[in-house]
Motif scaffolding. Structure first.
Motif, PDB file in Angstrom:
ATOM      1  N   UNK A 160      39.026  36.655  49.638  1.00 41.10           N
ATOM      2  CA  UNK A 160      39.704  35.358  49.718  1.00 41.10           C
ATOM      3  C   UNK A 160      41.147  35.524  49.244  1.00 41.10           C
ATOM      4  N   UNK A 161      42.045  34.658  49.727  1.00 42.78           N
ATOM      5  CA  UNK A 161      43.466  34.806  49.345  1.00 42.78           C
ATOM      6  C   UNK A 161      43.784  34.073  48.043  1.00 42.78           C
ATOM      7  N   UNK A 162      42.971  34.302  47.016  1.00 47.26           N
ATOM      8  CA  UNK A 162      43.129  33.527  45.778  1.00 47.26           C
ATOM      9  C   UNK A 162      43.899  34.284  44.700  1.00 47.26           C
ATOM     10  N   UNK A 163      44.353  35.495  44.999  1.00 45.33           N
ATOM     11  CA  UNK A 163      45.127  36.271  44.025  1.00 45.33           C
ATOM     12  C   UNK A 163      44.419  36.349  42.685  1.00 45.33           C
ATOM     13  N   UNK A 164      45.207  36.114  41.612  1.00 39.99           N
ATOM     14  CA  UNK A 164      44.648  36.138  40.251  1.00 39.99           C
ATOM     15  C   UNK A 164      44.282  34.741  39.753  1.00 39.99           C
ATOM     16  N   UNK A 199      32.554  24.263  33.148  1.00 29.54           N
ATOM     17  CA  UNK A 199      33.034  24.272  31.767  1.00 29.54           C
ATOM     18  C   UNK A 199      34.046  25.373  31.447  1.00 29.54           C
ATOM     19  N   UNK A 200      34.200  26.354  32.351  1.00 30.67           N
ATOM     20  CA  UNK A 200      35.139  27.460  32.100  1.00 30.67           C
ATOM     21  C   UNK A 200      35.728  27.877  33.440  1.00 30.67           C
ATOM     22  N   UNK A 201      36.914  28.489  33.396  1.00 32.05           N
ATOM     23  CA  UNK A 201      37.459  28.973  34.670  1.00 32.05           C
ATOM     24  C   UNK A 201      37.465  30.500  34.701  1.00 32.05           C
ATOM     25  N   UNK A 202      37.337  31.027  35.912  1.00 35.16           N
ATOM     26  CA  UNK A 202      37.180  32.471  36.119  1.00 35.16           C
ATOM     27  C   UNK A 202      38.087  32.912  37.265  1.00 35.16           C
ATOM     28  N   UNK A 203      38.550  34.175  37.205  1.00 36.60           N
ATOM     29  CA  UNK A 203      39.216  34.755  38.383  1.00 36.60           C
ATOM     30  C   UNK A 203      38.119  35.281  39.310  1.00 36.60           C
ATOM     31  N   UNK A 253      45.876  27.693  47.539  1.00 42.01           N
ATOM     32  CA  UNK A 253      46.098  26.784  46.400  1.00 42.01           C
ATOM     33  C   UNK A 253      45.475  27.330  45.123  1.00 42.01           C
ATOM     34  N   UNK A 254      44.373  28.058  45.251  1.00 39.83           N
ATOM     35  CA  UNK A 254      43.704  28.602  44.062  1.00 39.83           C
ATOM     36  C   UNK A 254      44.618  29.579  43.327  1.00 39.83           C
ATOM     37  N   UNK A 255      45.456  30.304  44.095  1.00 40.17           N
ATOM     38  CA  UNK A 255      46.412  31.252  43.479  1.00 40.17           C
ATOM     39  C   UNK A 255      47.303  30.541  42.462  1.00 40.17           C
ATOM     40  N   UNK A 256      47.628  29.290  42.797  1.00 39.63           N
ATOM     41  CA  UNK A 256      48.589  28.554  41.976  1.00 39.63           C
ATOM     42  C   UNK A 256      47.898  27.627  40.975  1.00 39.63           C
ATOM     43  N   UNK A 257      46.642  27.920  40.701  1.00 33.02           N
ATOM     44  CA  UNK A 257      45.943  27.196  39.638  1.00 33.02           C
ATOM     45  C   UNK A 257      45.446  25.825  40.030  1.00 33.02           C
TER      46      UNK A 257
END
Ligand SMILES: NC(=O)c1ccc[n+]([C@@H]2O[C@H](COP(=O)([O-])OP(=O)(O)OC[C@H]3O[C@@H](n4cnc5c(N)ncnc54)[C@H](OP(=O)(O)O)[C@@H]3O)[C@@H](O)[C@H]2O)c1
Length: 290
Positions: A160-164, A199-203, A253-257
């Protein structure tokens, strides 16, 4: 207290299925009516609930589907972008038929994003009486078993193009539980808008590590470029052009948080801690077995 009769739209999909399961598990006092499109589904009679025909593209199906219902779980099917003649018209019909509560599954960010179809549905609800509740979920953990499943099973990779970018994946089972609770509490939550995240975010690197750990094989995250992802969706997944563009925009959009922020609301509405992505992967390992 009058008995609740709850109509669940999108009942054969990811979210609708979990709403039905949560109604059955936690609110057995409510009567469930599932809305389906295909005659095959309609014929699947169970003693647990009644089925009714509903197609948002067929306004003639609306009145019978909502007749006698006290509340409706409303889902915008991914293929529907014109909400005016479909969902919005359905809302009018439900209100006329005496439905007292409409719980709409929107999407996080829909308030400021006029281009997402959910925006117009939210407006339609807000322009009428305060008989609605809006759920705005973040990115589904279950995308790993739907949109990404083939890549994981066949190629051992997440592409996916989600980068970090970090993502606060939300477990659709938790969304189902909240929806069931709100649908069966007619005197609470009216006019409320709830953003629901995990409850938490992950790369995606961390997600690939968790998949590797629980599947006992190596799953790699390969960040896609924008043209590379468009190519993948169009020619490997055979998605249509517009759907490929929308999916690419969402993932970039996920790349940019865009889906990174954790909102505490889900934990407040549930009777337990919301599931994080590790919990979800651990529960669902069989869906990615080769
Ligand atoms: N994926 C995410 O990360 C995410 C995050 C936030 C919000 N959302 C939102 O969640 C929604 C998608 O939910 P989902 O994953 O549960 O969808 P899904 O699994 O694709 O299921 C769609 C459901 O809608 C039904 N349906 C399709 N066309 C219909 C029509 N014309 N009339 C009536 N019913 C119809 C389908 O029934 P059939 O079996 O007949 O096809 C199915 O039950 C979208 O609005 C999306 O924007 C998704």
């Amino acid at each position: 207290m009058n008995k609740e009769t709850v109509l669940v739209t999108g009942a054969t999909g990811n979210v609708g299925r979990e709403v039905v399961a949560a109604l059955q598990a936690f609110h057995p006092e409510a009567d469930i009516r599932v809305a389906v499109r295909s005659p095959k589904e309609l014929d699947q009679k169970t003693s647990d609930y009644e089925s009714v025909y509903l197609d948002f593209q067929d306004p003639d199906s609306f009145t019978k589907a909502v007749a006698g219902c006290t509340s409706v779980f409303l889902l915008r099917p991914p293929a529907i972008s014109n909400t005016k003649d479909t969902l919005n018209r359905f809302i009018g019909c439900a209100r006329k038929s005496g439905v007292r509560r409409i719980v709409f599954l929107s999407v996080a960010g829909a308030a400021d994003n006029r281009w997402v179809p959910h925006h117009a549905v939210e407006q339609e609800l807000k322009n009428g009486p305060e008989d609605w509740v809006i759920l705005r979920p973040g990115f589904f953990a279950q995308n790993l078993e739907s949109a990404y499943r083939e890549d994981i099973v066949q190629d051992d990779r997440l592409y996916v193009p989600a980068g970090n970018g970090r993502v606060a994946f939300v477990d659709v089972r938790d969304i189902g539980e909240v929806a069931a609770k709100v649908l069966t509490s007619p005197n609470k939550h009216a006019g409320m808008i709830y953003t629901l995240t995990g409850p938490e975010s992950y790369t995606f690197y961390e997600v690939a590590d968790l998949l590797s750990q629980y599947l006992n094989r190596s799953i790699i995250y390969k960040p896609a470029s924008i043209p590379g992802y468009m190519f993948h969706l169009l020619f490997t997944k055979k998605l249509g052009f517009m759907q490929s563009i929308v999916q690419t925009i969402l993932h970039v959009g996920l790349r940019f948080g865009q889906a990174e922020k954790v909102d505490p609301m889900l934990g407040r509405l549930l009777s337990h801690t919301p599931n994080n992505i590790e919990h979800y992967i651990r529960d669902r390992t069989e869906v990615w077995e080769e």
